[in-house]
Enzyme design. Structure first.
Site, short mmCIF file in Angstrom:
data_model
loop_
_atom_site.label_atom_id
_atom_site.label_comp_id
_atom_site.label_asym_id
_atom_site.label_seq_id
_atom_site.Cartn_x
_atom_site.Cartn_y
_atom_site.Cartn_z
N ASP A 68 0.12 -2.01 5.21
CA ASP A 68 0.52 -3.42 5.11
C ASP A 68 1.87 -3.70 5.76
OD1 ASP A 68 -1.72 -3.65 3.57
OD2 ASP A 68 -0.70 -4.47 1.81
N ASP A 69 2.06 -4.96 6.09
CA ASP A 69 3.36 -5.59 6.40
C ASP A 69 3.86 -5.43 7.84
OD1 ASP A 69 3.30 -6.18 3.72
OD2 ASP A 69 5.19 -5.20 3.19
N HIS A 119 -2.34 -10.73 6.38
CA HIS A 119 -1.54 -10.53 5.16
C HIS A 119 -0.54 -11.67 4.97
CE1 HIS A 119 0.01 -8.06 1.93
NE2 HIS A 119 1.12 -7.71 2.54
N HIS A 123 4.83 -13.40 3.86
CA HIS A 123 4.81 -12.64 2.60
C HIS A 123 5.29 -13.39 1.36
CE1 HIS A 123 4.59 -8.84 0.32
NE2 HIS A 123 3.96 -8.36 1.36
N HIS A 221 2.52 1.37 3.46
CA HIS A 221 3.22 0.35 4.26
C HIS A 221 3.72 0.99 5.55
CE1 HIS A 221 3.19 -1.62 0.32
NE2 HIS A 221 3.29 -2.75 0.99
ZN LIG Z 1 2.78 -6.74 1.73
#
Ligand SMILES: [Zn+2]
Length: 258
Positions: A68-69, A119, A123, A221
């Site tokens: 993620d991210d 995503h 955020h 991540h």
């Molecule tokens: Zn995230």
């Protein structure tokens, strides 16, 4: 619509790991990608037992790796290198603002065969705002990702996979995602890599959690240096312990908006 064959299209391609490894040039001991499963929102709208009642149909010792991210300079390239070296295909959930800033990294993940989902743009915790505002944030992220990946700013995602930032969803938002044909990914196990720890601590923590569970969707991540550092050892250790990696892709003709 009702006549369309609805199924969790599990491409039962039990390719032996050795076959995958053999095609992994330069690394005969590669972990490899054992098989691929196709998912679509109609039959599997939400997966991941940390958040939802069910998860992907994985056999014992099968893992789906997710990141993620990103994409993030410095760490995402190391993650991609480690995956490439082991011929492992993963799923990346991009932040729109990071995809916009690093489109070449987003495209590299795609070119190397990974699934690339969404995503949000920046955020935020989407369950804390009106549904329309949350959906606008989701769409802004999808549009930025699509632009980075394919050069087209659109809110109909090529890969209809979404993960809520901080897993912060609610009923109306989950319903919207289902209506739009997006599969919502939770997770079954994570490394807690948002907390400060050494790569070695993270390695032991994630392995112990995986051993306890035995299978599942793993959340990491690709923005975290400690994760990038431990990944090569993690992948080697998974192979040593007899785990295999499953790659998740969208069902063909998922049919959203096309
Ligand atoms: Zn995230």
């Amino acid at each position: 619509m009702m006549t369309r064959v609805v199924f969790l299209s599990v491409a039962i391609a039990f390719a032996p790991v050795t076959a995958t490894a053999a095609s992994c040039r330069g690394n005969p001991d590669a972990l490899g990608t054992a098989r691929t499963i196709e998912v679509e929102a109609k039959s599997t709208p939400r997966v991941g037992r940390k958040q939802f009642p069910s998860t992907l149909p994985l056999q014992a010792k099968e893992l789906v790796l997710t990141f993620d991210d990103g994409p993030w300079p410095g760490t995402t390239p190391k993650i991609l290198d480690a995956l490439k070296n082991e011929c492992v295909r993963a799923t990346f959930f991009l932040l729109g603002r990071n995809a916009a800033a690093n489109p070449q990294l987003a495209r590299r993940a795609l070119a190397e065969g990974h699934s690339v989902g969404h995503h949000s743009y920046s955020h935020p915790l989407l369950d804390h705002m009106p549904v329309a505002k949350a959906e606008a944030e989701i769409d802004r992220g999808i549009a930025a990702d699509e632009m980075a990946l394919y050069g087209e700013r659109r809110t109909t995602p090529t890969t209809p996979f979404f993960r809520f930032p901080g897993f912060a969803s609610n009923g109306p938002l989950l319903n919207r995602m289902s209506e739009r044909g997006l599969v919502v990914f939770g997770a079954d196990v994570w490394a807690s890599d948002w907390e400060r720890m050494t790569p070695d601590q993270e390695l032991h923590l994630i392995l112990s959690r995986i051993e306890r569970l035995g299978r599942g969707i793993v959340l990491l991540h690709d923005t975290k240096a400690q994760t990038a550092q431990m990944l090569p050892a993690f992948l080697r250790e998974l192979r040593r312990r007899g785990y295999t990696v499953v790659h998740v892709i969208p069902a063909k003709g998922h049919g959203i908006g096309r």
